[in-house]
Design a protein around this motif. Structure first.
Motif, PDB file in Angstrom:
ATOM      1  N   GLU A  97     117.003  -8.346  75.833  1.00  0.00           N
ATOM      2  CA  GLU A  97     116.650  -8.037  74.498  1.00  0.00           C
ATOM      3  C   GLU A  97     117.362  -8.856  73.545  1.00  0.00           C
ATOM      4  O   GLU A  97     118.232  -9.046  73.796  1.00  0.00           O
ATOM      5  CB  GLU A  97     116.958  -6.592  74.353  1.00  0.00           C
ATOM      6  CG  GLU A  97     116.197  -5.518  75.134  1.00  0.00           C
ATOM      7  CD  GLU A  97     116.594  -4.272  74.986  1.00  0.00           C
ATOM      8  OE1 GLU A  97     117.545  -3.780  74.065  1.00  0.00           O
ATOM      9  OE2 GLU A  97     116.328  -3.482  75.862  1.00  0.00           O
ATOM     10  N   VAL A  99     119.563 -10.858  71.244  1.00  0.00           N
ATOM     11  CA  VAL A  99     121.045 -10.523  71.244  1.00  0.00           C
ATOM     12  C   VAL A  99     121.329 -11.352  69.707  1.00  0.00           C
ATOM     13  O   VAL A  99     120.999 -12.343  69.671  1.00  0.00           O
ATOM     14  CB  VAL A  99     121.845 -11.114  72.356  1.00  0.00           C
ATOM     15  CG1 VAL A  99     123.193 -11.092  72.029  1.00  0.00           C
ATOM     16  CG2 VAL A  99     121.216 -10.405  73.713  1.00  0.00           C
ATOM     17  N   GLY A 103     123.954  -6.548  68.500  1.00  0.00           N
ATOM     18  CA  GLY A 103     123.650  -6.245  69.866  1.00  0.00           C
ATOM     19  C   GLY A 103     122.784  -6.955  70.582  1.00  0.00           C
ATOM     20  O   GLY A 103     122.009  -7.783  70.075  1.00  0.00           O
ATOM     21  N   GLY A 104     122.365  -6.319  71.764  1.00  0.00           N
ATOM     22  CA  GLY A 104     121.394  -6.749  72.399  1.00  0.00           C
ATOM     23  C   GLY A 104     121.609  -6.364  74.083  1.00  0.00           C
ATOM     24  O   GLY A 104     122.412  -5.867  74.341  1.00  0.00           O
ATOM     25  N   ARG A 105     120.537  -7.097  74.864  1.00  0.00           N
ATOM     26  CA  ARG A 105     120.977  -6.918  76.277  1.00  0.00           C
ATOM     27  C   ARG A 105     120.761  -8.177  77.036  1.00  0.00           C
ATOM     28  O   ARG A 105     119.722  -8.885  76.878  1.00  0.00           O
ATOM     29  CB  ARG A 105     119.896  -5.742  76.867  1.00  0.00           C
ATOM     30  CG  ARG A 105     120.136  -4.480  76.217  1.00  0.00           C
ATOM     31  CD  ARG A 105     120.041  -3.458  77.382  1.00  0.00           C
ATOM     32  NE  ARG A 105     120.398  -2.083  76.915  1.00  0.00           N
ATOM     33  CZ  ARG A 105     121.421  -1.337  76.976  1.00  0.00           C
ATOM     34  NH1 ARG A 105     122.424  -2.093  77.343  1.00  0.00           N
ATOM     35  NH2 ARG A 105     121.623  -0.160  76.457  1.00  0.00           N
ATOM     36  N   TRP A 113     123.590  -5.816  80.987  1.00  0.00           N
ATOM     37  CA  TRP A 113     124.801  -5.592  80.302  1.00  0.00           C
ATOM     38  C   TRP A 113     124.387  -5.402  78.660  1.00  0.00           C
ATOM     39  O   TRP A 113     123.402  -6.227  78.111  1.00  0.00           O
ATOM     40  CB  TRP A 113     125.619  -6.757  80.268  1.00  0.00           C
ATOM     41  CG  TRP A 113     126.713  -6.818  81.686  1.00  0.00           C
ATOM     42  CD1 TRP A 113     126.078  -7.087  82.903  1.00  0.00           C
ATOM     43  CD2 TRP A 113     127.776  -6.423  81.480  1.00  0.00           C
ATOM     44  NE1 TRP A 113     127.089  -6.817  83.733  1.00  0.00           N
ATOM     45  CE2 TRP A 113     128.014  -6.455  83.182  1.00  0.00           C
ATOM     46  CE3 TRP A 113     128.756  -6.116  80.771  1.00  0.00           C
ATOM     47  CZ2 TRP A 113     129.668  -6.472  83.553  1.00  0.00           C
ATOM     48  CZ3 TRP A 113     130.303  -6.034  81.172  1.00  0.00           C
ATOM     49  CH2 TRP A 113     130.540  -6.089  82.620  1.00  0.00           C
ATOM     50  N   SER A 114     125.366  -4.688  77.940  1.00  0.00           N
ATOM     51  CA  SER A 114     124.836  -4.945  76.411  1.00  0.00           C
ATOM     52  C   SER A 114     125.513  -6.200  76.128  1.00  0.00           C
ATOM     53  O   SER A 114     126.802  -6.422  76.810  1.00  0.00           O
ATOM     54  CB  SER A 114     125.540  -3.798  75.886  1.00  0.00           C
ATOM     55  OG  SER A 114     126.960  -3.348  75.981  1.00  0.00           O
ATOM     56  N   ALA A 115     125.294  -6.801  75.060  1.00  0.00           N
ATOM     57  CA  ALA A 115     125.701  -8.208  74.673  1.00  0.00           C
ATOM     58  C   ALA A 115     125.805  -8.169  73.118  1.00  0.00           C
ATOM     59  O   ALA A 115     124.905  -7.431  72.431  1.00  0.00           O
ATOM     60  CB  ALA A 115     125.068  -9.198  75.436  1.00  0.00           C
ATOM     61  N   ARG A 116     126.562  -9.004  72.446  1.00  0.00           N
ATOM     62  CA  ARG A 116     126.497  -9.467  71.294  1.00  0.00           C
ATOM     63  C   ARG A 116     127.062 -10.832  70.971  1.00  0.00           C
ATOM     64  O   ARG A 116     127.560 -11.247  71.983  1.00  0.00           O
ATOM     65  CB  ARG A 116     127.148  -8.406  70.307  1.00  0.00           C
ATOM     66  CG  ARG A 116     128.819  -8.668  70.332  1.00  0.00           C
ATOM     67  CD  ARG A 116     129.098  -7.742  69.136  1.00  0.00           C
ATOM     68  NE  ARG A 116     130.677  -8.105  68.968  1.00  0.00           N
ATOM     69  CZ  ARG A 116     131.682  -7.506  69.677  1.00  0.00           C
ATOM     70  NH1 ARG A 116     131.464  -6.689  70.438  1.00  0.00           N
ATOM     71  NH2 ARG A 116     132.737  -8.150  69.432  1.00  0.00           N
ATOM     72  N   THR A 139     130.560  -4.633  76.855  1.00  0.00           N
ATOM     73  CA  THR A 139     129.773  -5.494  76.267  1.00  0.00           C
ATOM     74  C   THR A 139     130.369  -6.936  76.429  1.00  0.00           C
ATOM     75  O   THR A 139     131.547  -7.279  76.295  1.00  0.00           O
ATOM     76  CB  THR A 139     130.166  -5.165  74.815  1.00  0.00           C
ATOM     77  OG1 THR A 139     129.824  -3.887  74.317  1.00  0.00           O
ATOM     78  CG2 THR A 139     129.123  -6.212  73.945  1.00  0.00           C
TER      79      THR A 139
END
Length: 143
Positions: A97, A99, A103-105, A113-116, A139
């Motif tokens: 998703e 990023v 945020g994002g995935r 994982w969640s990510a940024r 994250t």
């Protein structure tokens, strides 16, 4: 005291040094214990008290002078194995998703994982490969 041979006393001394070695994990005590064993062997073959003490001192000091620096160098050169989240730093991941800085995935090491984004002004689109630079909690920080 005269009833017990000198080599037995040296063996008792070696055991007395070996016990704290196991309890404290101080290798120097083990080296002194080996020196005591060498002195026991010297006494067993008939060496005098002075020779026994000299053998104990020479063997103990030689072991400490030679083995200790080698062990210290070996301990310092051992590569640290990265485990847990530290092992994920530097890995590549795929964006699932979008990023961005908020945020994002991503898919990292087979997990979602969640990510940024490290750069809050930068965004990564679905399918792009990103590099993980840090893990903060759950994250992944990517670039």
């Amino acid at each position: 005291m005269n009833d017990i041979d000198a080599w037995v006393w040296w063996l008792i001394g070696a055991a007395a040094l070996g016990i704290p070695l196991v309890v404290t994990a101080m290798p120097e005590l083990g080296m002194l214990a080996v020196g005591a064993l060498a002195a026991a062997a010297t006494a067993g073959i008939g060496g005098g008290v002075v020779v026994q003490v000299l053998v104990f001192a020479v063997v103990s000091v030689a072991l400490i002078a030679v083995v200790r620096p080698i062990a210290t160098r070996h301990r310092a050169q051992r590569p640290q194995l990265a485990t847990g989240v530290d092992a994920l730093k530097g890995k590549q991941a795929v964006v699932l998703e979008r990023v961005d800085g908020s945020g994002g995935r991503i898919k990292l090491a087979g997990e979602v994982w969640s990510a940024r984004s490290l750069d809050t002004g930068r965004a990564y689109e679905v399918g792009q490969e990103v590099d993980v630079v840090e893990i903060e909690g759950a994250t992944a920080i990517v670039m």
